[in-house]
Design a protein around this motif. Sequence first.
Motif, short mmCIF file in Angstrom:
data_model
loop_
_atom_site.label_atom_id
_atom_site.label_comp_id
_atom_site.label_asym_id
_atom_site.label_seq_id
_atom_site.Cartn_x
_atom_site.Cartn_y
_atom_site.Cartn_z
N MET A 1 -8.21 3.79 13.73
CA MET A 1 -8.09 4.49 12.40
C MET A 1 -7.63 3.71 11.15
SD MET A 1 -8.06 8.72 11.69
CE MET A 1 -6.95 8.95 10.38
N ARG A 2 -8.04 3.55 10.06
CA ARG A 2 -7.39 2.84 9.08
C ARG A 2 -6.31 3.88 8.31
NH1 ARG A 2 -10.70 0.33 4.22
NH2 ARG A 2 -8.99 -0.93 3.19
N ARG A 3 -5.07 3.22 8.19
CA ARG A 3 -3.99 4.13 7.43
C ARG A 3 -3.79 3.97 6.21
NH1 ARG A 3 1.24 4.83 10.55
NH2 ARG A 3 1.10 6.71 9.56
N SER A 4 -4.38 2.76 5.50
CA SER A 4 -4.18 2.54 4.24
C SER A 4 -5.39 2.77 3.36
CB SER A 4 -3.67 1.14 4.11
OG SER A 4 -3.73 0.69 2.69
N ASN A 5 -5.36 3.05 2.19
CA ASN A 5 -6.63 3.42 1.12
C ASN A 5 -6.62 2.14 0.64
OD1 ASN A 5 -4.68 3.32 -0.56
ND2 ASN A 5 -5.15 5.49 -1.23
N GLY A 6 -6.14 1.27 0.78
CA GLY A 6 -6.10 0.07 -0.03
C GLY A 6 -5.84 0.02 -1.42
N VAL A 7 -5.60 1.10 -2.18
CA VAL A 7 -5.27 1.14 -3.55
C VAL A 7 -3.61 0.71 -3.67
CG1 VAL A 7 -5.27 2.84 -5.27
CG2 VAL A 7 -7.05 2.76 -3.74
N SER B 1 -0.03 -0.18 -1.91
CA SER B 1 0.81 -0.87 -1.07
C SER B 1 1.82 0.06 -0.49
CB SER B 1 1.56 -2.08 -1.68
OG SER B 1 2.66 -1.75 -2.57
N PRO B 2 2.40 -0.44 0.60
CA PRO B 2 3.36 0.80 1.35
C PRO B 2 4.75 0.99 0.39
CG PRO B 2 2.40 -0.77 2.96
CD PRO B 2 1.92 -0.94 1.55
N GLN B 3 4.93 -0.37 -0.16
CA GLN B 3 6.13 -0.38 -1.05
C GLN B 3 5.92 0.57 -2.35
OE1 GLN B 3 9.02 -1.27 -0.49
NE2 GLN B 3 9.78 -0.62 -2.55
N GLU B 4 4.86 0.73 -2.90
CA GLU B 4 4.46 1.67 -4.04
C GLU B 4 4.31 3.15 -3.46
OE1 GLU B 4 1.56 -1.16 -6.81
OE2 GLU B 4 0.62 -0.25 -4.92
N ARG B 5 3.93 3.33 -2.26
CA ARG B 5 3.87 4.67 -1.90
C ARG B 5 5.33 5.21 -1.36
NH1 ARG B 5 -0.76 2.93 1.01
NH2 ARG B 5 0.38 2.19 3.00
N LYS B 6 6.19 4.24 -0.93
CA LYS B 6 7.40 4.77 -0.63
C LYS B 6 8.24 4.79 -1.99
CE LYS B 6 11.67 2.65 1.36
NZ LYS B 6 12.27 1.52 2.06
N THR B 7 7.96 4.20 -2.89
CA THR B 7 8.58 4.19 -4.48
C THR B 7 8.04 5.78 -4.90
OG1 THR B 7 8.55 1.87 -4.70
CG2 THR B 7 8.89 3.43 -6.73
N ALA B 8 6.88 6.15 -4.75
CA ALA B 8 6.34 7.42 -5.18
C ALA B 8 7.07 8.43 -4.59
CB ALA B 8 4.92 7.28 -5.18
N LEU B 9 7.22 8.43 -3.32
CA LEU B 9 7.93 9.53 -2.51
C LEU B 9 9.21 9.56 -3.03
CD1 LEU B 9 7.88 11.59 -0.04
CD2 LEU B 9 8.66 9.51 1.24
#
Length: 64
Positions: free
Chosen positions: A1-7, A9-17
Amino acid sequence: MRRSNGVFSPQERKTALWALLMAGLIAAMGMVIQQWSQPSVGPGGVDAYMTAQVPGVLDAQPVS
């Protein structure tokens, strides 16, 4: 199963959190400070506000 939506990056998601966590912390601190502080109602404080008489007003009446 794919974990990333491609929109994002992991760093951007971490920053948003982190941004959401900090915003929640600021909001919680604001509520705590609001509970401890009295509202500002002018130079006389709450007592002067509660006992101040408005000149020329005897009783409030509906307009109708």
